[in-house]
Design a protein around this motif. Sequence first.
Motif, PDB file in Angstrom:
ATOM      1  N   GLU A  21       0.897  -1.066   0.296  1.00 30.03           N
ATOM      2  CA  GLU A  21       0.473  -0.032   0.199  1.00 30.03           C
ATOM      3  C   GLU A  21       0.679   1.063   0.249  1.00 30.03           C
ATOM      4  O   GLU A  21       0.368   2.241  -0.508  1.00 30.03           O
ATOM      5  CB  GLU A  21      -0.821   0.180   1.882  1.00 30.03           C
ATOM      6  N   PRO A  22       1.690   1.447   0.913  1.00 29.51           N
ATOM      7  CA  PRO A  22       2.438   2.465   1.196  1.00 29.51           C
ATOM      8  C   PRO A  22       3.079   2.711  -0.737  1.00 29.51           C
ATOM      9  O   PRO A  22       3.720   3.845  -1.050  1.00 29.51           O
ATOM     10  CB  PRO A  22       3.515   2.477   1.908  1.00 29.51           C
ATOM     11  N   ILE A  23       3.796   1.764  -1.405  1.00 35.17           N
ATOM     12  CA  ILE A  23       4.990   2.078  -2.782  1.00 35.17           C
ATOM     13  C   ILE A  23       2.843   2.448  -3.717  1.00 35.17           C
ATOM     14  O   ILE A  23       3.319   3.173  -4.659  1.00 35.17           O
ATOM     15  CB  ILE A  23       5.021   1.199  -2.715  1.00 35.17           C
TER      16      ILE A  23
ATOM     17  N   VAL B 286       3.277  -2.865 -10.014  1.00 34.58           N
ATOM     18  CA  VAL B 286       2.760  -2.105  -9.044  1.00 34.58           C
ATOM     19  C   VAL B 286       2.858  -0.595  -9.982  1.00 34.58           C
ATOM     20  O   VAL B 286       3.247  -0.437 -10.615  1.00 34.58           O
ATOM     21  CB  VAL B 286       3.394  -1.356  -7.961  1.00 34.58           C
ATOM     22  N   GLY B 287       1.299   0.075 -10.596  1.00 33.50           N
ATOM     23  CA  GLY B 287       1.625   1.040 -11.173  1.00 33.50           C
ATOM     24  C   GLY B 287       1.578   0.305 -12.450  1.00 33.50           C
ATOM     25  O   GLY B 287       1.250  -0.363 -13.527  1.00 33.50           O
ATOM     26  N   ARG B 288       0.800   1.880 -13.771  1.00 38.48           N
ATOM     27  CA  ARG B 288       1.122   1.601 -15.399  1.00 38.48           C
ATOM     28  C   ARG B 288       2.118   2.270 -16.101  1.00 38.48           C
ATOM     29  O   ARG B 288       2.845   3.108 -15.068  1.00 38.48           O
ATOM     30  CB  ARG B 288      -0.010   2.575 -15.498  1.00 38.48           C
ATOM     31  N   LEU B 289       2.293   1.937 -16.998  1.00 35.12           N
ATOM     32  CA  LEU B 289       3.544   3.115 -17.639  1.00 35.12           C
ATOM     33  C   LEU B 289       2.454   4.374 -17.712  1.00 35.12           C
ATOM     34  O   LEU B 289       1.492   4.486 -17.503  1.00 35.12           O
ATOM     35  CB  LEU B 289       3.725   2.054 -19.014  1.00 35.12           C
ATOM     36  N   PRO B 290       3.943   5.915 -17.853  1.00 41.84           N
ATOM     37  CA  PRO B 290       4.854   5.402 -17.490  1.00 41.84           C
ATOM     38  C   PRO B 290       5.920   4.824 -16.227  1.00 41.84           C
ATOM     39  O   PRO B 290       7.658   4.900 -16.523  1.00 41.84           O
ATOM     40  CB  PRO B 290       5.655   6.797 -18.048  1.00 41.84           C
ATOM     41  N   ASP B 291       5.295   5.474 -15.165  1.00 42.38           N
ATOM     42  CA  ASP B 291       5.636   5.461 -13.324  1.00 42.38           C
ATOM     43  C   ASP B 291       5.643   4.660 -13.027  1.00 42.38           C
ATOM     44  O   ASP B 291       6.442   3.967 -11.621  1.00 42.38           O
ATOM     45  CB  ASP B 291       4.984   6.898 -12.874  1.00 42.38           C
ATOM     46  N   GLY B 292       4.815   3.027 -13.083  1.00 44.11           N
ATOM     47  CA  GLY B 292       5.071   2.459 -12.830  1.00 44.11           C
ATOM     48  C   GLY B 292       6.668   1.010 -12.433  1.00 44.11           C
ATOM     49  O   GLY B 292       7.317   1.484 -13.606  1.00 44.11           O
TER      50      GLY B 292
END
Length: 234
Positions: A100-102, A131-137
Amino acid sequence: MSLPPLSALNQYRDRRKAYPFFARHRAVAAKAVIVAVVLAATGCTKHSGVQDASGTTTATTASDTAGTTRTAEATTPTAGASTGAPYRPVDALCSKVALEPISEIVGSVGNQQDDSRAAGSTVSTACTATVGRLPDGIVLTVRADIGAPGSGRLMYEGLRQAQQSTGPVADVIGVGAAAYTYTDQASGFTVATYDANLYLTVTAAPLRPGATLRGDLPARVRAAAASTLAALRT
């Protein structure tokens, strides 16, 4: 559009293949020698390897002659230099990892994969999550090697020595019995720590090849390492 989980993991593997051969070969060769000694002593096979979630500020001192910096964490230390074997293998490591923190700063948690194998007195488990999506995952990989009393320190010291031969490391105070971090082109940002019979690594690598990890991500990864230690302790 959401990134397909398998595609994300495949991109991560492809990026590792693109890492310059000579640099990767030098790192692997250096670690192979140390790992052989460590694993012979622990009776296991080679494992495939705080600032807190609230944003606690860290302070870094000057590097020493070995290229090691020390990061002081303004948090209460987790398990100290323990003896015995307080850690036991778990069936699903991902269930013990606080993502969760990430995900708060990177994006929602996607695919999660657990893996486990045993060799001699050591059980190696792994959790890989997007965790997350492109571009920052990112791809987050958590590895836990649990063995006989004292095995955590043997693995930690041997693999740390190998890592120092390939690049700088930074000590982290307040995570496990001892901990350090390092960053490399192939695998991203890694926290390595141990306590008693547990050796643990948490690695964050960008989904997009060549992307720069968020500046506030390392603190969250360190916090994930500390919370995983606490969750695994029996």
